[in-house]
Design an enzyme around this catalytic site. Structure first.
Site, short mmCIF file in Angstrom:
data_model
loop_
_atom_site.label_atom_id
_atom_site.label_comp_id
_atom_site.label_asym_id
_atom_site.label_seq_id
_atom_site.Cartn_x
_atom_site.Cartn_y
_atom_site.Cartn_z
N ILE A 192 0.91 -1.15 0.00
CA ILE A 192 0.00 0.00 0.00
C ILE A 192 0.95 1.20 0.00
CG2 ILE A 192 -1.75 1.31 1.25
CD1 ILE A 192 -2.81 -1.34 2.35
N PRO A 193 1.08 1.86 -1.15
CA PRO A 193 2.23 2.73 -1.42
C PRO A 193 2.23 4.10 -0.73
CG PRO A 193 0.74 2.78 -3.27
CD PRO A 193 0.17 1.78 -2.29
N CYS A 194 2.36 4.11 0.58
CA CYS A 194 2.42 5.38 1.31
C CYS A 194 3.69 6.17 0.98
CB CYS A 194 2.29 5.15 2.81
SG CYS A 194 3.45 3.96 3.49
N HIS A 195 4.71 5.48 0.45
CA HIS A 195 5.95 6.17 0.07
C HIS A 195 5.73 7.11 -1.11
CE1 HIS A 195 5.81 2.45 -2.31
NE2 HIS A 195 6.44 3.13 -3.24
#
Length: 179
Positions: free
Chosen positions: A134-137
């Site tokens: 889950i690409p929070c970056h």
């Protein structure tokens, strides 16, 4: 019942956790806010199907291949607000970034609110239990500030670079909790 496994990555050791055949957590060693997601009773099982699938996904991702999260059985648990933010994170295209403000505007529209706090969104992003996947970056601060990655700014930069994002114009904050 929770199960866990580890994965060796270019960013260091990653711990995976599952419950009911779903991946419920993924955190990089030393990452803030994690470990408390799973119950005290965790059984280590390296070769569960969900872990094997996730490890293959990570192998491909770290090799620079564009991966989609629909390939994995994810089951992040949080408040309704956090889950809504994580759902929006999943829609950020590979190799692109958005700001906390962008997500706040989307949340405000969905809840028919005049506005939403970027800081509230940042809190939800920072508590993403399945980082990398889950690409929070892919979320950055206003004016290109590289803020808010629980795994550390150095890891956020590496993840963005893996995805082919030019990080040379992004700003590393001088101080902050995510450094």
């Amino acid at each position: 019942m929770f199960y866990s496994a580890t994965y060796s990555s270019p960013l260091g050791k990653i711990t995976l956790a599952s419950q009911n055949y779903q991946l419920v957590a993924l955190w990089i060693e030393g990452q803030q806010h994690f470990g408390s997601i799973v119950a005290d009773k965790v059984i280590v099982k390296q070769n569960l199907p969900v872990f094997n699938l996730t490890k293959r996904w990570l192998d491909h991702y770290f090799a620079g291949k564009k991966m989609t999260i629909e390939q994995l059985p994810l089951g992040p648990k949080g408040t309704p607000f956090r889950e809504k933010v994580w759902e929006l994170l999943c829609k950020i295209p590979y190799g692109q970034v958005v700001t906390y403000g962008d997500i706040a505007k989307q949340i405000a529209l969905q809840y028919n609110l005049p506005k939403m706090s970027s800081q509230a969104v940042g809190g939800a992003v920072g508590h993403n239990p399945i980082s990398i996947i889950i690409p929070c970056h892919r979320v950055i601060g206003a004016n290109g500030n590289l803020t808010g990655y629980a795994g550390g700014i150095d890891k956020k930069i590496k993840l963005l670079q893996i995805e082919g994002i030019d990080t040379s114009n992004l700003v590393i904050p001088k101080k902050g909790t995510a450094l």
